[in-house]
Design a protein around this motif. Structure first.
Motif, PDB file in Angstrom:
ATOM      1  N   GLU A   1      38.492  47.556  60.599  1.00 17.90           N
ATOM      2  CA  GLU A   1      38.184  47.468  59.092  1.00 17.90           C
ATOM      3  C   GLU A   1      38.901  46.649  58.101  1.00 17.90           C
ATOM      4  O   GLU A   1      40.167  46.806  58.156  1.00 17.90           O
ATOM      5  CB  GLU A   1      38.034  48.838  58.578  1.00 17.90           C
ATOM      6  N   LEU A   2      38.479  45.864  57.482  1.00 21.45           N
ATOM      7  CA  LEU A   2      39.054  44.933  56.609  1.00 21.45           C
ATOM      8  C   LEU A   2      39.088  45.595  55.147  1.00 21.45           C
ATOM      9  O   LEU A   2      37.845  45.823  54.610  1.00 21.45           O
ATOM     10  CB  LEU A   2      38.496  43.469  56.543  1.00 21.45           C
ATOM     11  N   LEU A   3      40.336  45.758  54.782  1.00 20.75           N
ATOM     12  CA  LEU A   3      40.400  46.471  53.407  1.00 20.75           C
ATOM     13  C   LEU A   3      41.113  45.228  52.478  1.00 20.75           C
ATOM     14  O   LEU A   3      42.103  44.816  52.822  1.00 20.75           O
ATOM     15  CB  LEU A   3      41.194  47.699  53.572  1.00 20.75           C
ATOM     16  N   LEU A   4      40.484  45.317  51.240  1.00 18.45           N
ATOM     17  CA  LEU A   4      40.906  44.321  50.178  1.00 18.45           C
ATOM     18  C   LEU A   4      41.197  44.752  48.855  1.00 18.45           C
ATOM     19  O   LEU A   4      40.581  45.913  48.609  1.00 18.45           O
ATOM     20  CB  LEU A   4      39.768  43.306  49.971  1.00 18.45           C
ATOM     21  N   ILE A   5      42.263  44.177  48.305  1.00 18.60           N
ATOM     22  CA  ILE A   5      42.536  44.379  46.895  1.00 18.60           C
ATOM     23  C   ILE A   5      42.694  43.229  46.165  1.00 18.60           C
ATOM     24  O   ILE A   5      43.206  42.148  46.796  1.00 18.60           O
ATOM     25  CB  ILE A   5      43.741  45.368  46.786  1.00 18.60           C
ATOM     26  N   PRO A   6      42.499  43.097  44.726  1.00 21.13           N
ATOM     27  CA  PRO A   6      42.612  41.806  44.190  1.00 21.13           C
ATOM     28  C   PRO A   6      44.146  41.491  43.737  1.00 21.13           C
ATOM     29  O   PRO A   6      44.967  42.381  43.408  1.00 21.13           O
ATOM     30  CB  PRO A   6      41.657  41.965  43.038  1.00 21.13           C
ATOM     31  N   GLY A   7      44.366  40.118  43.509  1.00 21.82           N
ATOM     32  CA  GLY A   7      45.617  39.797  42.945  1.00 21.82           C
ATOM     33  C   GLY A   7      45.194  39.278  41.595  1.00 21.82           C
ATOM     34  O   GLY A   7      44.191  38.963  41.210  1.00 21.82           O
ATOM     35  N   ASN A   8      46.242  38.665  40.885  1.00 22.58           N
ATOM     36  CA  ASN A   8      46.291  38.110  39.748  1.00 22.58           C
ATOM     37  C   ASN A   8      45.368  36.720  39.738  1.00 22.58           C
ATOM     38  O   ASN A   8      44.580  36.659  39.016  1.00 22.58           O
ATOM     39  CB  ASN A   8      47.579  38.110  39.089  1.00 22.58           C
ATOM     40  N   HIS A   9      45.524  36.059  40.822  1.00 24.15           N
ATOM     41  CA  HIS A   9      44.799  34.847  40.681  1.00 24.15           C
ATOM     42  C   HIS A   9      43.214  35.210  40.969  1.00 24.15           C
ATOM     43  O   HIS A   9      42.372  34.521  40.339  1.00 24.15           O
ATOM     44  CB  HIS A   9      45.321  33.922  41.908  1.00 24.15           C
ATOM     45  N   ASP A  10      42.978  36.144  41.852  1.00 24.42           N
ATOM     46  CA  ASP A  10      41.755  36.418  42.034  1.00 24.42           C
ATOM     47  C   ASP A  10      40.774  36.938  40.491  1.00 24.42           C
ATOM     48  O   ASP A  10      39.950  36.475  40.093  1.00 24.42           O
ATOM     49  CB  ASP A  10      41.368  37.554  42.694  1.00 24.42           C
ATOM     50  N   ILE A  11      41.713  37.583  39.717  1.00 23.95           N
ATOM     51  CA  ILE A  11      41.149  37.840  38.518  1.00 23.95           C
ATOM     52  C   ILE A  11      41.182  37.103  37.644  1.00 23.95           C
ATOM     53  O   ILE A  11      40.096  36.899  36.654  1.00 23.95           O
ATOM     54  CB  ILE A  11      41.974  39.444  38.068  1.00 23.95           C
ATOM     55  N   SER A  12      42.171  36.319  37.312  1.00 21.34           N
ATOM     56  CA  SER A  12      42.199  35.135  36.316  1.00 21.34           C
ATOM     57  C   SER A  12      40.910  34.371  36.425  1.00 21.34           C
ATOM     58  O   SER A  12      40.278  33.669  35.688  1.00 21.34           O
ATOM     59  CB  SER A  12      43.383  34.278  36.706  1.00 21.34           C
ATOM     60  N   ASN A  13      40.831  33.960  37.798  1.00 23.56           N
ATOM     61  CA  ASN A  13      39.538  33.246  38.109  1.00 23.56           C
ATOM     62  C   ASN A  13      38.231  33.623  37.639  1.00 23.56           C
ATOM     63  O   ASN A  13      37.227  32.945  37.270  1.00 23.56           O
ATOM     64  CB  ASN A  13      39.567  32.908  39.769  1.00 23.56           C
ATOM     65  N   ALA A  14      38.109  35.030  37.587  1.00 24.14           N
ATOM     66  CA  ALA A  14      36.992  35.860  37.139  1.00 24.14           C
ATOM     67  C   ALA A  14      37.023  35.926  35.524  1.00 24.14           C
ATOM     68  O   ALA A  14      35.887  35.868  34.943  1.00 24.14           O
ATOM     69  CB  ALA A  14      36.983  37.160  37.627  1.00 24.14           C
ATOM     70  N   ILE A  15      37.934  36.072  34.798  1.00 25.40           N
ATOM     71  CA  ILE A  15      37.898  36.374  33.471  1.00 25.40           C
ATOM     72  C   ILE A  15      38.546  35.239  32.369  1.00 25.40           C
ATOM     73  O   ILE A  15      38.326  35.044  31.341  1.00 25.40           O
ATOM     74  CB  ILE A  15      39.036  37.668  33.198  1.00 25.40           C
ATOM     75  N   GLY A  16      39.174  34.084  33.163  1.00 24.08           N
ATOM     76  CA  GLY A  16      39.786  33.028  32.616  1.00 24.08           C
ATOM     77  C   GLY A  16      41.119  32.989  32.423  1.00 24.08           C
ATOM     78  O   GLY A  16      41.914  34.111  32.590  1.00 24.08           O
ATOM     79  N   HIS A  17      41.770  32.055  32.168  1.00 21.39           N
ATOM     80  CA  HIS A  17      42.990  31.727  31.739  1.00 21.39           C
ATOM     81  C   HIS A  17      43.443  30.790  30.919  1.00 21.39           C
ATOM     82  O   HIS A  17      42.525  30.130  30.343  1.00 21.39           O
ATOM     83  CB  HIS A  17      43.871  31.331  33.155  1.00 21.39           C
ATOM     84  N   TYR A  18      44.662  30.761  30.223  1.00 24.43           N
ATOM     85  CA  TYR A  18      45.192  29.866  29.392  1.00 24.43           C
ATOM     86  C   TYR A  18      45.443  28.668  29.983  1.00 24.43           C
ATOM     87  O   TYR A  18      45.309  27.448  29.020  1.00 24.43           O
ATOM     88  CB  TYR A  18      46.088  30.321  28.354  1.00 24.43           C
ATOM     89  N   LYS A  19      45.570  28.460  31.040  1.00 24.34           N
ATOM     90  CA  LYS A  19      45.742  27.233  31.726  1.00 24.34           C
ATOM     91  C   LYS A  19      44.303  26.620  32.269  1.00 24.34           C
ATOM     92  O   LYS A  19      43.362  27.337  32.382  1.00 24.34           O
ATOM     93  CB  LYS A  19      46.650  27.017  32.990  1.00 24.34           C
ATOM     94  N   ALA A  20      44.248  25.085  31.893  1.00 28.31           N
ATOM     95  CA  ALA A  20      42.831  24.594  32.253  1.00 28.31           C
ATOM     96  C   ALA A  20      42.169  24.906  33.757  1.00 28.31           C
ATOM     97  O   ALA A  20      42.897  24.788  34.568  1.00 28.31           O
ATOM     98  CB  ALA A  20      42.802  23.307  32.153  1.00 28.31           C
ATOM     99  N   MET A  21      41.087  25.323  33.993  1.00 32.28           N
ATOM    100  CA  MET A  21      40.603  25.627  35.170  1.00 32.28           C
ATOM    101  C   MET A  21      39.312  25.063  35.270  1.00 32.28           C
ATOM    102  O   MET A  21      38.335  24.856  34.176  1.00 32.28           O
ATOM    103  CB  MET A  21      40.214  27.109  35.670  1.00 32.28           C
ATOM    104  N   GLN A  22      38.739  24.606  36.737  1.00 29.30           N
ATOM    105  CA  GLN A  22      37.596  24.151  36.876  1.00 29.30           C
ATOM    106  C   GLN A  22      36.954  24.894  38.194  1.00 29.30           C
ATOM    107  O   GLN A  22      37.414  24.458  39.111  1.00 29.30           O
ATOM    108  CB  GLN A  22      37.617  22.338  37.149  1.00 29.30           C
ATOM    109  N   PRO A  23      35.893  25.286  37.721  1.00 27.95           N
ATOM    110  CA  PRO A  23      35.204  25.760  36.419  1.00 27.95           C
ATOM    111  C   PRO A  23      35.860  26.641  35.785  1.00 27.95           C
ATOM    112  O   PRO A  23      37.065  27.204  36.025  1.00 27.95           O
ATOM    113  CB  PRO A  23      33.744  26.504  37.090  1.00 27.95           C
TER     114      PRO A  23
END
Length: 394
Positions: free
Chosen positions: A143-165
């Motif tokens: 079984e593959l078990l996953l938890i999120p990291g800060n990069h995964d979350i920032s990709n979802a909610i946005g960040h103060y650094k410019a991202m695309q998308p």
């Protein structure tokens, strides 16, 4: 003969107590040998989307290529013989793997020109799902078990650094759907980080394992309390999460109204709790003593929490967390990253993941460093075992 029979009977009782699969008494001795120790593999910070400067004679190698190579090494692990190190299952063949645990930062933050979380997730699935060839001790698929990291979350909610998308919740959506298994799967269109936290648990042979969304802040501890109150106070508990116990100051919610993600304040709003030490992340050099004290208080209330596994700042390390006031002792295990290890990013021979072996009969947990790239120009070289430690879960 009578002594042997009594010994067999006692072993059968122990096996039943810990929910071990039991077959006929005639072959119990063989069954116990296979199932008394259960194995998990732990790695973190896959960081699809970035490159390693050097890997197996090549330059600027993609996360897809490096992670694929690590999975190939992981697939060979069950055939290897463990060293005679007095740890769980010492001197025996590794055998079945119950879980492969990925500790977050599957997708690197999409700072321009890094690829989208959607593209990173597709590469991750190819490596960790399509090409993972592991079985549990009973022959079922690992079984593959996953938890999120800060990069995964920032990709979802946005960040103060410019991202695309600007935002792409692909990895968070897929982690949530795979681990929480809602009746109706969420999509990128209806994903809401405030609602879709990744918290879940597993009960394995008398041990309770809790998987926490990023770090056990005051909000996460509400979920964790409700979860731990369902198990006996004598049941050992293990926590897996992304951040170390000291946490990372910038991961807290901005304490300055209107509490947004701003370049001025440099908070990323990844955990609900507002930062209490200062008005910006750099004002007090990132101290988290106040926040940690809340967690330490929780640890004292639940002394059956015996171990804590994390990634984020990556290297292979076994250490004791004492808290800001040196008044607690928690066994902590830090795991390496295939892409951003503190040491392995500079010396690829140090690349590693961890093999966790749970001896449910004796309530011992052994963690072994698995060095999977000790001869970079010889990819067929088997994984070797490095540092190890065994702790009691009693």
């Amino acid at each position: 003969m009578l002594k042997e029979f009594i010994k067999m009977g006692l072993g059968l009782l122990v096996a039943v107590a810990f929910n071990v699969l039991v077959i006929s008494p005639a072959v119990f001795a063989q069954s116990a040998k296979k199932t008394a120790v259960l194995n998990f593999i732990y790695t973190s910070d896959a960081h699809y989307g970035i490159t390693r400067s050097d890997f197996r004679g090549a330059k600027n190698v993609s996360g897809h290529t490096v992670n694929s190579a690590m999975i190939a090494a992981i697939n060979e692990l069950p055939k290897l013989k463990l060293p005679a190190d007095n740890g769980a299952n010492s001197g025996n063949v590794v055998g079945g793997i119950e879980y492969l645990i990925e500790g977050g930062d599957i997708a690197n933050r999409m700072e321009i020109p890094i690829q989208s979380a959607t593209a990173s997730w597709k590469e991750f699935e190819s490596d960790y799902v399509d090409h993972l060839n592991l079985k549990q001790h009973n022959g079922s698929q690992t079984e593959l078990l996953l938890i999120p990291g800060n990069h995964d979350i920032s990709n979802a909610i946005g960040h103060y650094k410019a991202m695309q998308p600007i935002a792409d919740p692909a990895s968070m959506v897929n982690i949530y759907n795979k681990m929480i298994k809602p009746e109706k799967l969420i999509t990128s269109k209806n994903y809401d980080y405030n609602l879709h936290k990744v918290n879940y648990c597993r009960n394995v042979n008398g041990v309770h394992i809790a998987f926490i969304n990023l770090w056990p802040d005051s909000a996460e501890r509400i979920w964790l309390k409700n979860d731990l109150d369902t198990v006996s106070s004598t049941t050992p508990v293990i926590i897996f999460t992304h951040d170390p116990p000291i946490c990372d100051a910038k991961h807290f919610t901005n304490p300055v109204s209107p509490y947004g993600i701003t370049e001025r304040d440099k908070f990323e709003n990844l955990v609900v709790e507002r930062y209490k030490e200062a008005k910006n992340e750099t004002e007090d050099k990132g101290m988290t003593d106040i926040e940690q004290r809340g967690f330490v208080k929780f640890l004292k209330a639940y002394p059956n929490i015996k171990a804590y596994f994390h990634g984020h700042s990556n290297s292979n390390e076994f250490y004791i967390y004492h808290g800001p006031d040196q008044d607690v002792n928690l066994n902590v295990f830090r795991v390496d990253s295939p892409m951003k290890g503190k040491y392995s990013s500079k010396d690829e021979k140090l690349l590693s993941f961890q093999l966790i072996s749970l001896d449910a009969v004796n309530m011992l947990l052994t963690v072994r460093e698995c060095l999977w790239n000790t001869e970079p120009l010889n990819p067929s070289k088997s994984t070797t075992f490095g540092n190890m430690i065994t702790i009691s879960l009693r």
